[in-house]
Write an enzyme that holds these catalytic residues in place. Structure first.
Site, mmCIF file in Angstrom:
data_model
loop_
_atom_site.group_PDB
_atom_site.id
_atom_site.type_symbol
_atom_site.label_atom_id
_atom_site.label_comp_id
_atom_site.label_asym_id
_atom_site.label_seq_id
_atom_site.Cartn_x
_atom_site.Cartn_y
_atom_site.Cartn_z
ATOM 1 N N ASP A 154 -43.171 24.774 11.294
ATOM 2 C CA ASP A 154 -41.049 25.691 11.856
ATOM 3 C C ASP A 154 -40.245 25.227 10.907
ATOM 4 O OD1 ASP A 154 -40.745 28.594 12.467
ATOM 5 O OD2 ASP A 154 -39.020 27.416 13.632
ATOM 6 N N GLU A 160 -29.803 22.585 13.198
ATOM 7 C CA GLU A 160 -30.930 22.712 13.195
ATOM 8 C C GLU A 160 -32.134 22.046 11.931
ATOM 9 O OE1 GLU A 160 -31.649 26.143 14.595
ATOM 10 O OE2 GLU A 160 -33.614 26.359 13.270
ATOM 11 N N GLU A 209 -33.700 36.674 14.215
ATOM 12 C CA GLU A 209 -32.810 35.223 14.895
ATOM 13 C C GLU A 209 -33.287 36.066 16.397
ATOM 14 O OE1 GLU A 209 -32.828 32.814 13.637
ATOM 15 O OE2 GLU A 209 -30.854 32.467 12.545
ATOM 16 N N GLU A 247 -43.795 37.147 12.497
ATOM 17 C CA GLU A 247 -43.443 37.007 13.281
ATOM 18 C C GLU A 247 -44.895 36.007 14.482
ATOM 19 O OE1 GLU A 247 -40.732 34.939 14.392
ATOM 20 O OE2 GLU A 247 -39.674 35.670 13.148
#
Ligand SMILES: Cc1ncc(CN)c(N)n1
Length: 227
Positions: A55, A96, A148, A218
């Site tokens: 990620d 992040e 998101e 995803e």
């Protein structure tokens, strides 16, 4: 669709209608076994570390994608506030990336030696395909919202009452499951719904396909992380 339902769909927005229409895929993406295993505390930490490393690479590729949506908003948007919403999202990616580095060192994950897996490469290639000037703002921001909101809904699920998320994973869940991120996702959704009201049939189709592609990517990303 019956007339009454059509009116309801318009009142609640096209995105809500699409999420209902594609609820099986949406559930597959937001209630994946990996997320459920975080929520019930049975998570395999090797899966978590795999997810963390992959990620991190994804988020690095996500920055230019979000920048490209911001650029499209500056050029194509009919509403000044879109730019501010997107700028806040872009700015938060700075924190992040720093968080990924800190978290990786906590778990002994060496980010410099992570090789992107094929699923991750495919997802990043998909992002790249949405970055060109030929892709409409409406289509690109639909994909951004979907990317998101899937994380927001997934991780918020691990923070709900009754969840047994291990304390060492609470910060990860907070990062995407917190109230502020939820509000950011709602702002994105409002922009998407506003844009879809004025979209051509062709744009509507492309935006719905973009949503479906994100849902597929995803699910694949969770599968890859689970190993
Ligand atoms: C795969 C994936 N999807 C979504 C997000 C949230 N930006 C993320 N960090 N990684």
């Amino acid at each position: 669709m019956e007339a009454g339902l059509e009116q309801l769909a318009e009142a609640e927005g096209t995105t809500a209608t699409w999420l209902k229409k594609h609820h099986l895929m949406y559930t597959a993406a937001t209630r994946h076994p990996l997320i459920l295993s975080i929520r019930d505390g049975s998570i395999d930490l090797d899966s978590f570390k795999r997810w963390l490393g992959q990620d991190y690479l994804f988020v690095r590729a996500f920055v230019p994608f979000v920048s490209s949506v911001l650029l499209k908003a500056c050029r194509e948007s009919d509403n000044n506030s879109d730019m501010e919403v997107l700028l806040s999202g872009l700015a938060s990616l700075n924190g992040e990336i720093k968080w990924f580095k800190k978290e990786a060192s906590k778990w002994g994950v060496v980010l410099s030696s992570i090789v992107p897996q094929k699923v991750n490469q495919d997802y990043c290639r998909f992002l790249e395909s949405l970055m060109g000037p030929d892709v409409e703002y409406t289509v690109a921001i639909t994909a951004l919202w979907a990317i998101e909101v899937i994380y927001q809904q997934s991780f918020a699920h691990c923070l709900e009452e009754g969840s047994r998320t291990p304390p060492e994973l609470a910060e990860t869940c907070q990062r995407w499951g917190n109230e502020g991120f939820g509000q950011y996702c709602q702002s994105l959704q409002k922009i998407v719904d506003r844009r879809l009201l004025r979209a051509t049939d062709e744009e509507l189709k492309k935006a719905e396909v973009a949503l479906l592609r994100v849902l597929e990517h995803e699910v694949e990303f969770w599968n890859m992380s689970q190993g």
